[in-house]
Design a protein around this motif. Sequence first.
Motif, PDB file in Angstrom:
ATOM      1  N   ASN A  34       0.819  -1.157   0.067  1.00  0.00           N
ATOM      2  CA  ASN A  34      -0.035   0.094   0.018  1.00  0.00           C
ATOM      3  C   ASN A  34       0.970   1.436   0.061  1.00  0.00           C
ATOM      4  O   ASN A  34       0.183   2.355   0.074  1.00  0.00           O
ATOM      5  N   TYR A  35       2.248   1.153  -0.171  1.00  0.00           N
ATOM      6  CA  TYR A  35       3.167   2.355  -0.200  1.00  0.00           C
ATOM      7  C   TYR A  35       2.955   3.084  -1.385  1.00  0.00           C
ATOM      8  O   TYR A  35       3.013   2.470  -2.512  1.00  0.00           O
ATOM      9  N   ALA A  36       2.623   4.343  -1.345  1.00  0.00           N
ATOM     10  CA  ALA A  36       2.716   5.414  -2.427  1.00  0.00           C
ATOM     11  C   ALA A  36       3.690   6.402  -2.437  1.00  0.00           C
ATOM     12  O   ALA A  36       3.675   6.985  -1.301  1.00  0.00           O
ATOM     13  N   ALA A  37       4.693   6.416  -3.259  1.00  0.00           N
ATOM     14  CA  ALA A  37       5.866   7.408  -3.346  1.00  0.00           C
ATOM     15  C   ALA A  37       5.102   8.688  -3.268  1.00  0.00           C
ATOM     16  O   ALA A  37       4.023   8.885  -4.053  1.00  0.00           O
ATOM     17  N   PRO A  38       5.814   9.754  -2.761  1.00  0.00           N
ATOM     18  CA  PRO A  38       5.186  11.160  -2.935  1.00  0.00           C
ATOM     19  C   PRO A  38       5.251  11.675  -4.511  1.00  0.00           C
ATOM     20  O   PRO A  38       6.278  11.169  -4.942  1.00  0.00           O
ATOM     21  N   SER A  66      10.204   3.167 -15.749  1.00  0.00           N
ATOM     22  CA  SER A  66       8.948   3.529 -14.818  1.00  0.00           C
ATOM     23  C   SER A  66       9.565   3.849 -13.385  1.00  0.00           C
ATOM     24  O   SER A  66       8.868   4.875 -12.778  1.00  0.00           O
ATOM     25  N   GLU A  67      10.274   3.062 -12.930  1.00  0.00           N
ATOM     26  CA  GLU A  67      11.014   3.295 -11.629  1.00  0.00           C
ATOM     27  C   GLU A  67      11.666   4.460 -11.390  1.00  0.00           C
ATOM     28  O   GLU A  67      11.415   5.160 -10.240  1.00  0.00           O
ATOM     29  N   LYS A  68      12.670   4.732 -12.472  1.00  0.00           N
ATOM     30  CA  LYS A  68      13.300   6.228 -12.474  1.00  0.00           C
ATOM     31  C   LYS A  68      12.091   7.173 -12.341  1.00  0.00           C
ATOM     32  O   LYS A  68      12.544   8.468 -11.753  1.00  0.00           O
ATOM     33  N   GLU A  69      11.053   7.316 -13.060  1.00  0.00           N
ATOM     34  CA  GLU A  69      10.296   8.212 -13.068  1.00  0.00           C
ATOM     35  C   GLU A  69       9.448   8.400 -11.630  1.00  0.00           C
ATOM     36  O   GLU A  69       9.130   9.471 -11.216  1.00  0.00           O
ATOM     37  N   ILE A  70       9.263   7.100 -11.107  1.00  0.00           N
ATOM     38  CA  ILE A  70       8.691   7.236  -9.517  1.00  0.00           C
ATOM     39  C   ILE A  70       9.684   7.991  -8.823  1.00  0.00           C
ATOM     40  O   ILE A  70       9.396   9.129  -7.828  1.00  0.00           O
ATOM     41  N   PHE A  71      10.935   7.550  -8.850  1.00  0.00           N
ATOM     42  CA  PHE A  71      11.883   8.556  -7.983  1.00  0.00           C
ATOM     43  C   PHE A  71      12.153  10.140  -8.389  1.00  0.00           C
ATOM     44  O   PHE A  71      11.903  10.959  -7.541  1.00  0.00           O
ATOM     45  N   ALA A  72      12.102  10.304  -9.679  1.00  0.00           N
ATOM     46  CA  ALA A  72      11.987  11.540 -10.268  1.00  0.00           C
ATOM     47  C   ALA A  72      10.893  12.390  -9.544  1.00  0.00           C
ATOM     48  O   ALA A  72      11.006  13.455  -9.200  1.00  0.00           O
TER      49      ALA A  72
END
Length: 126
Positions: free
Chosen positions: A40-44, A72-78
């Motif tokens: 259920n974790y959602a990155a800010p 897509s993971e890099k985009e989440i971090f960015a």
Amino acid sequence: MNKHIELSERIPAFLKTNVLNSISVSRQRIRAQSVNVPPNYAAPVHPKSDDERAFLIQALSDNFVFDKLTSSEKEIFANAMEKKMVTAGTNVITKGDIGDCFYVIEDGCVDFIVNGEKKGSASRGE
């Protein structure tokens, strides 16, 4: 003169505990234990322009720590990164402190000072 630095949100507690307690450094290698992210974790997500997002994704792509991440993971971090402005002369990181943020320099230059001696520097995208 202002220096601009991108830095991530603070690492969530479940990541900080798992990662920071398991990182070991030996000469030229960095190893870290895998982290189980709660389902259920959602990155800010922090607003940014398309150019800023592309710049951050490229900076992540150029860093060996993130080279195994998918696009897509890099985009989440960015998207989770938040812009912070730092004025010239500000101490950003202190040797010995726990590293819980990732920095990308958008504008300006940062010097690495150890015991009063300049050991290196970094600039845009580093």
